[in-house]
Design an enzyme around this catalytic site. Structure first.
Site, PDB file in Angstrom:
ATOM      1  N   ASP A   1     -11.109 -46.392  20.937  1.00 58.83           N
ATOM      2  CA  ASP A   1     -11.923 -45.189  21.102  1.00 58.83           C
ATOM      3  C   ASP A   1     -12.615 -44.923  19.769  1.00 58.83           C
ATOM      4  OD1 ASP A   1     -12.938 -42.619  21.141  1.00 58.83           O
ATOM      5  OD2 ASP A   1     -11.240 -41.734  22.201  1.00 58.83           O
TER       6      ASP A   1
ATOM      7  N   PHE B   1      -6.671 -38.136  20.254  1.00 58.03           N
ATOM      8  CA  PHE B   1      -7.563 -37.276  21.031  1.00 58.03           C
ATOM      9  C   PHE B   1      -8.572 -38.150  21.759  1.00 58.03           C
ATOM     10  CE2 PHE B   1     -11.276 -34.731  21.954  1.00 58.03           C
ATOM     11  CZ  PHE B   1     -10.693 -33.616  22.540  1.00 58.03           C
TER      12      PHE B   1
ATOM     13  N   LYS C   1     -20.296 -39.608  20.188  1.00 55.27           N
ATOM     14  CA  LYS C   1     -20.805 -38.620  19.230  1.00 55.27           C
ATOM     15  C   LYS C   1     -22.074 -39.023  18.460  1.00 55.27           C
ATOM     16  CE  LYS C   1     -16.729 -35.777  18.626  1.00 55.27           C
ATOM     17  NZ  LYS C   1     -15.448 -36.222  19.186  1.00 55.27           N
TER      18      LYS C   1
END
Ligand SMILES: *Cc1c(COP(=O)(O)O)cnc(C)c1O
Length: 404
Positions: free
Chosen positions: A222, A137, A251
């Site tokens: 990532d 993702f 995040k």
């Protein structure tokens, strides 16, 4: 306003892109949140691995308050004190030399993918392909979506961006087959988050780096979800003895404030020059002031040690549940990103709903992996409290399955 009032407004006026639980969270402190009707919850979701220092950490709140009274936004036409300070902190504590700031994980990945293509364009090389992993993702914008190796996210948005190819995660032989002299970059999450908390074998990332080196391709990690202390080290790659050429963060980077960052070595980053890439809000004073507070707190206040210790404690407790209940297939993860895979027929979504009703926020990915991503300041006592709610719910879900 009550939960019902807020839900009515959302249903009427907000784009219907989320299947939301029927509560509105209005306040948070540490590992607790409260809804609009005053009900308290123990939070093991942390805004999806965003509030790594807990809700409204005093040092984050103070940094935001101070910066808000000084300067909120000014534009990258000028130098920004807090932006340079956060870049210094991130580069001093990682493999990287330079940081590009943006506002989200998807944007950070867009920057990484654009930089990879530019790097080879600058060298006159015909290398355009991006290799990413199945079950990955990387975000919802077009390039990030093309890199996301899950059909369910791409469906309806085709045609996708060209020359994105996929390999199974944690399969080095497959990577060797697809990475070649047409590959610009390989993009991979050190641990897959949304894909089900998938942990690679210890040597996978090191071997993947070798594969990239041999083919002359760049390696992008990532770390939007697993960076910023989540695995017990500041960055997840530190666990695997392999540094990338480019890394993306978002995040947990600014204690809950929207931010994204793409970090790279000087050699790679030098392909971005004035005019090649930009973001109006990227690196703004407010977000980067919060980022400095978050990173320094994480490094100086024992947050990483707490994550390692309580993470091991939680993992042990989840494994004890696995020994007890046959319908728990596997417990996996690192630090405080842990997943519990449930057997076919056990509905994770229902377990999450039951827990919510009992005052616990947990999350489930793909309806079969319960994901535990509490704040990194969570205590053993709070883990016990969480398990006190979860275990009866789990055991009754198991009984329901037996009854059919
Ligand atoms: C959440 C996530 C993203 C996307 O971040 P947004 O801020 O929602 O754009 C990208 N990569 C990973 C690994 C993520 O977990």
């Amino acid at each position: 306003m009550s939960n019902a009032d807020i839900i009515a407004l959302t249903s009427k006026h907000v784009a219907n892109t989320y299947g939301r639980f029927p509560v509105a969270i209005v306040r948070g402190e540490g590992t607790r949140v409260w809804d609009a009707d005053g009900k308290e919850y123990l939070d093991f979701v942390s805004g999806l691995a965003v509030c790594n220092l807990g809700h409204c950490h005093p040092k984050i709140v103070a940094a935001i308050r101070e910066q808000a009274g000084k300067l909120i936004h000014v534009s990258n036409l000028y130098h920004i004190e807090t932006q340079s300070g956060l870049a210094k902190l991130l580069t001093e504590n990682s493999f990287a030399d330079r940081v590009f700031f943006c506002n989200s994980g998807a944007e950070a990945n867009e920057a990484a993918l654009k930089l990879s293509r530019k790097f080879f364009s600058d060298r006159g090389a015909n290398r355009f392909r991006i290799v990413s992993m199945e079950q990955s993702f990387h975000g919802r914008t077009f390039a990030a979506l093309a890199a996301t190796g899950q059909k369910k996210y791409q469906s309806g948005f085709e045609p996708l961006l060209e020359r994105f190819v996929y390999a199974p995660f944690n399969d080095i032989e497959a990577a060797k087959r697809v990475v070649d002299d047409s590959t610009a970059a390989v993009m991979v999450e050190p641990i897959q988050g949304e894909g089900g908390v998938n942990v690679p074998s210890p040597n996978y990332l090191k071997e993947l780096k070798e594969v990239c080196k041999k083919a002359g391709a760049l390696l992008i990690f990532d770390e939007v979800q697993v960076g910023m202390g989540r695995t017990g080290t500041l960055f997840a790659y530190e666990n695997y003895g392999a540094a990338p050429d480019i890394m993306t963060l978002a995040k947990g980077l600014a204690g809950g404030v929207a931010i994204g960052a793409m970090l790279a070595t000087d050699e790679v980053a030098s392909s971005f020059v004035p005019g090649t890439h930009a973001s109006t809000f990227g690196g703004n004073p407010l977000a980067t002031a919060a980022g400095i507070a978050a990173v320094t707190t994480m490094i100086n206040d024992g947050v990483l040690d707490n994550c390692k210790r309580v993470g091991a404690y939680l993992e042990g407790k989840l494994n004890a549940l696995k020994s007890k209940y046959g319908f728990i297939k596997e417990v996996r993860g690192k630090g405080l990103i842990l997943g519990m895979e449930l057997a076919e027929g056990i509905k994770g979504g229902e377990i999450v709903k039951e827990c919510l009703a009992k005052g616990l926020l947990i999350n489930c990915v793909g309806d079969k992996v319960l994901r535990f991503i509490p704040a990194l300041i969570v205590t053993e006592k709070e883990v016990d409290e969480m398990l006190g709610i979860l275990e009866p719910v789990l055991s009754s879900a198991g009984n329901d399955k037996k009854k059919g």
